[in-house]
Design an enzyme around this catalytic site. Sequence first.
Site, short mmCIF file in Angstrom:
data_model
loop_
_atom_site.label_atom_id
_atom_site.label_comp_id
_atom_site.label_asym_id
_atom_site.label_seq_id
_atom_site.Cartn_x
_atom_site.Cartn_y
_atom_site.Cartn_z
N GLU A 22 1.02 -1.26 0.07
CA GLU A 22 -0.09 0.07 -0.01
C GLU A 22 0.76 1.24 -0.07
O GLU A 22 2.20 1.22 0.46
CB GLU A 22 -0.88 -0.14 1.29
N LYS A 157 -3.80 -2.36 15.47
CA LYS A 157 -2.99 -1.87 16.50
C LYS A 157 -3.88 -1.41 17.72
O LYS A 157 -5.07 -1.48 17.62
CB LYS A 157 -2.70 -0.30 15.92
#
Length: 300
Positions: A22, A157
């Site tokens: 990405e 995360k």
Amino acid sequence: MIILTEELKSALAQNKPIVALESTIIAHGMPFPQNLEMAQEVEQIIRGNGAIPATIAVIDGELRAGLSTAELEHFAKTGISIIKVSTRDLPFVVARKITGATTVASTMRLAAMAGIHTFATGGIGGAHRGAEKNFDISADLIEFSQSNVAVVTAGAKAILDLALTLETLETFGVPVVGYGTDDFPAFYSRSSSHKVPMRCDTPNEIAAMMKAKWAMDLKGGIVVANPIPSEAEIPATEIAPRIEAAITEAKAQNIIGKNVTPFLLKRLAEITQGRSLAANIALVKNNAKLAAEIAVAYSQ
Ligand code: PSU
Ligand code: MN
């Protein structure tokens, strides 16, 4: 529709292993020059492990796979002033001929469009804390129900609500595989208090799951949760209060929507004096290696 480099075109035609990457992680996920070094090292790691890297982005409205050094540099140096393009933003940047950095969601969509089925990232987006009220659930999760791509991620995360994230993936029918672990990794830390629903211990096992899933016409991706290497880990007890501090600041400054993730990443790097950034770079490299191994296994 998507424009590939000559190298990628012939690799696809010969069914050679390819790993998508990405561009939001470059423009929005890390500061310059670490972002550029990371992007280049990750491409080298993928080549070193027998696959071809395909960094995905939108350049002047063109959907692109495979960026030149100059193009990588442009994303790395321009940073957050480049528009962050999730799936919903694709029509706008294409129609307006704008340059944009693709997130996990839009990179998955474009990789699948190109015929690439393995993708390495740092961490996927997820359900943010408070999502039961503010509905801040990353389009990354929905994309996993749409695009046939296995994404290697260091879990998600701890700035997110991991329980809600896993529940959402279950609802969308997305397999979440622990690589060599029974715990869902929490990005900076090797484990969270959550278990993964299934585990694989070799790239071959993951490639076999990819083939089985798509052979059954089960649409959508696979989350390959790969824990950060032990030597780069920040223990959960150490990072947790710093994450709390960053989230409190984000709320106080009214940071919402697509700005939340980049804000928290940047503040955490400052609060930890670069330690979170070093951990981030280490886990991305680790994911690139595994993704290359999976792509090699999948191509056989
Ligand atoms: N997590 C990271 N680094 C990142 C991102 C997530 O550790 O750079 C980026 C990815 O591009 C991901 C996006 O797809 O943030 C998710 O953003 P949002 O929560 O706004 O959907
Ligand atoms: Mn969001």
